[in-house]
Design an enzyme around this catalytic site. Structure first.
Site, PDB file in Angstrom:
ATOM      1  N   GLU A  35       0.816  -1.227   0.000  1.00 38.22           N
ATOM      2  CA  GLU A  35       0.000   0.000   0.000  1.00 38.22           C
ATOM      3  C   GLU A  35       0.846   1.272   0.000  1.00 38.22           C
ATOM      4  O   GLU A  35       1.119   1.846   1.059  1.00 38.22           O
ATOM      5  CB  GLU A  35      -0.958   0.017   1.196  1.00 38.22           C
ATOM      6  CG  GLU A  35      -1.872   1.231   1.206  1.00 38.22           C
ATOM      7  CD  GLU A  35      -2.851   1.264   2.376  1.00 38.22           C
ATOM      8  OE1 GLU A  35      -3.616   2.247   2.465  1.00 38.22           O
ATOM      9  OE2 GLU A  35      -2.848   0.334   3.206  1.00 38.22           O
ATOM     10  N   LYS A  43      -2.467  -2.004  -3.140  1.00 40.74           N
ATOM     11  CA  LYS A  43      -3.527  -1.163  -2.556  1.00 40.74           C
ATOM     12  C   LYS A  43      -3.104   0.299  -2.668  1.00 40.74           C
ATOM     13  O   LYS A  43      -2.440   0.820  -1.778  1.00 40.74           O
ATOM     14  CB  LYS A  43      -3.799  -1.541  -1.099  1.00 40.74           C
ATOM     15  CG  LYS A  43      -4.891  -0.662  -0.461  1.00 40.74           C
ATOM     16  CD  LYS A  43      -5.319  -1.115   0.917  1.00 40.74           C
ATOM     17  CE  LYS A  43      -6.355  -0.164   1.487  1.00 40.74           C
ATOM     18  NZ  LYS A  43      -6.915  -0.600   2.778  1.00 40.74           N
TER      19      LYS A  43
END
Length: 342
Positions: free
Chosen positions: A177, A219
């Site tokens: 992420e 992500k």
């Protein structure tokens, strides 16, 4: 490393029509959420709220995985079933946030580095024993005057890749992420440029550190105008610029991109995901890994009261269903008015 197992887990998380519930708010973050509805944040209220989410009937039609927090993965439902086992019984894959948060980056004013690599190998073994099958590490990147620096981008990319390699070694799927924050008055063009630089650094480091690309999920942020920018890009422009950026940098081998919602409203996050999927087909599955954008209506309906649990679960089910529709490009704003029975 069992690459076949990693690949099958990653594919299951981005199965058609499904996405991730991010329920990994730190104790400090969930306290702010509870403060907003006048509920005291205690271990028991946090447990009761998560149980409400996880026991929503039928939500497994739309939710493939749940990211848990360290406290939550050790908790149990009121009948004594550990949360990871409860999720597994519904066909939902349990995951765990493993970073320990962003701290100031040395000699780089206004920039941060995410910590948590020390002792990670041992923690991964423990989490796997508790039932986790995937992990998540968030590296926030700020946009501002003269930032982000290359130093900030590459140190965070290096840490993300080290996390991913350790996670795969432990037999778990890493959710990588890199979040370019949308706080500020920057344009969508500036967002594109910084997101592009961040993704470039991340995938170079992942390759150099021998991470198996078919066994990860990404992500990221969507490419948006800064929240204080006087000119806000339309949902269609957000979709177009996001896809243009990701086609440049994300290998087709990556099974899926699970977008974060950041500071977007629930309906904005759904609509923009829908617009991206309408532009398909894409090399990767485009899905969601939403926290606030799945939970905000649920919290408002719940208010910490037992008698509101059913209404709160209806609100959660509805948002999950709307985002499932956005995964196929079939979402429409009129669907928000549907009465949804749980």
């Amino acid at each position: 490393m069992d690459t076949q197992q990693l690949e099958s887990t990653a594919r299951a998380i981005v199965a058609e029509g499904k996405g991730i519930l991010a329920a990994d708010e730190s104790t400090g973050t969930i306290k702010k959420r509870f403060d907003s509805i006048g509920v005291e944040s205690t271990e028991d209220t946090r447990r009761a709220y998560r149980e409400l989410l996880f026991t929503t009937e039928g939500v497994e039609e739309f939710i493939s995985g749940v990211i848990l927090y360290d406290e939550t993965i050790r908790q149990s439902a009121s009948d004594g079933t550990p949360f990871p086992k409860l999720l597994e019984s519904k066909g939902i894959i349990p995951g765990i946030k493993v970073d320990t948060g962003a701290k100031p980056l040395a000699l780089a004013e206004g920039e941060t580095i995410t910590e948590g690599l020390d002792g990670l190998r041992e923690r991964l073994d423990e989490y796997r024993g508790l039932g986790a099958r995937f992990t998540k590490w968030r590296a926030p990147i700020s946009i501002g005057k003269d930032i982000p620096s290359e130093y900030c981008l590459w140190t965070n990319a290096h840490a993300l890749a080290r996390f991913a390699a350790l996670t795969q070694e432990a037999g778990l799927v890493p959710i990588v992420e890199p979040e370019v924050l949308m706080d500020g008055d920057h344009t969508i063009e500036r967002s594109f440029e910084v997101t592009s630089r961040a993704l470039h650094a991340v995938f170079i480091e992942l390759r150099d550190q021998r991470v198996h690309p078919e066994g990860i999920l990404l992500k990221p942020n969507m490419v948006l105008s800064g929240y204080d920018c006087p000119v806000q890009a339309s949902d269609e422009e957000v979709a177009h610029e996001t896809i243009r950026c990701f086609r440049r940098h994300v290998p087709a081998a990556v099974p899926g991109i699970v977008f974060l919602s950041g500071g977007q409203s629930d309906e904005e996050a759904t609509s923009r995901l829908n617009e991206m999927n309408k532009l398909g087909p894409h090399p990767w599955q485009l899905s969601f890994s939403y926290g606030r954008a799945l939970q905000a209506p649920t919290l408002k309906a719940w208010l910490g009261k037992e008698e509101n649990v059913e209404a709160a679960q209806r609100a959660f089910y509805h948002r999950a269903k709307m985002n499932s529709a956005a995964r196929t490009g079939m979402y429409a704003p009129e669907m928000e008015r549907e009465a949804v029975a749980v």
